[in-house]
Design an enzyme around this catalytic site. Structure first.
Site, PDB file in Angstrom:
ATOM      1  N   CYS A  54     -50.787  52.628 -30.019  1.00  0.00           N
ATOM      2  CA  CYS A  54     -49.766  53.675 -30.163  1.00  0.00           C
ATOM      3  C   CYS A  54     -50.114  54.771 -31.159  1.00  0.00           C
ATOM      4  CB  CYS A  54     -48.418  53.054 -30.520  1.00  0.00           C
ATOM      5  SG  CYS A  54     -48.319  52.448 -32.226  1.00  0.00           S
ATOM      6  N   CYS A 100     -48.270  45.568 -35.207  1.00  0.00           N
ATOM      7  CA  CYS A 100     -47.905  46.961 -35.445  1.00  0.00           C
ATOM      8  C   CYS A 100     -46.388  47.067 -35.375  1.00  0.00           C
ATOM      9  CB  CYS A 100     -48.556  47.853 -34.382  1.00  0.00           C
ATOM     10  SG  CYS A 100     -48.016  49.572 -34.449  1.00  0.00           S
ATOM     11  N   CYS A 103     -45.254  49.465 -32.184  1.00  0.00           N
ATOM     12  CA  CYS A 103     -45.328  49.046 -30.773  1.00  0.00           C
ATOM     13  C   CYS A 103     -45.356  47.535 -30.577  1.00  0.00           C
ATOM     14  CB  CYS A 103     -46.522  49.691 -30.077  1.00  0.00           C
ATOM     15  SG  CYS A 103     -48.132  49.076 -30.637  1.00  0.00           S
ATOM     16  N   CYS A 125     -56.824  40.312 -41.994  1.00  0.00           N
ATOM     17  CA  CYS A 125     -58.011  40.136 -41.165  1.00  0.00           C
ATOM     18  C   CYS A 125     -57.664  40.710 -39.790  1.00  0.00           C
ATOM     19  CB  CYS A 125     -58.315  38.643 -41.098  1.00  0.00           C
ATOM     20  SG  CYS A 125     -59.819  38.210 -40.289  1.00  0.00           S
TER      21      CYS A 125
END
Length: 140
Positions: A54, A100, A103, A125
């Protein structure tokens, strides 16, 4: 992995149309790329790391460090609200998944308190394929 609570909410077909198969497997199905195979593992380029799905700003190069784990590692997100954390019980262990916030895409995992020489003792990570790097000379 489709989360109706995120600002960007696409169908599986829409995600498949905008992501290559490896990115789709990692970002939308929670897969992990092979260690040491990603393009950002060793990069020292200064800039902003964005979500490949996104475009949201997730991490900054000044928070990146070499943890020798095989994936790009960061000790902090660009903003605390850039990512969300979720308990992950896959692989017979408890880990903290990083997604995220914009999104809902899977990015990787965060590990805490493992003695990393960072200001936060955190190691985010992150799969390279989940990121794009906007080099500093192109950042507005």
């Amino acid at each position: 992995m489709n989360d109706s609570n995120t600002p960007v909410n696409r169908s599986e077909e829409e995600w498949r149309a905008v992501l290559d198969p490896e990115a789709f497997a990692v970002l939308r199905q929670g897969a992990t790329e092979r260690p040491w195979s990603g393009e950002y593992v060793s990069t020292k380029t200064q800039g902003v790391y964005r979500c490949r799905a996104c475009g949201a700003e997730l991490f900054r190069s000044e928070h990146k460090f070499d943890s020798h784990c095989g994936w790009p590692s960061f000790y902090d997100p660009a903003e605390s609200s850039a990512v969300t954390l979720h308990e992950d019980h896959s692989l017979g262990m408890v880990r903290t998944e990083v997604r995220c916030a914009r999104c809902g895409s899977h990015l990787g995992h965060v590990f805490h308190g493992e003695g990393y020489p960072t200001p936060t003792d955190d190691r985010y990570c992150i799969n390279s394929v989940a990121l794009t790097l906007e080099a500093e000379d192109t950042v507005e």
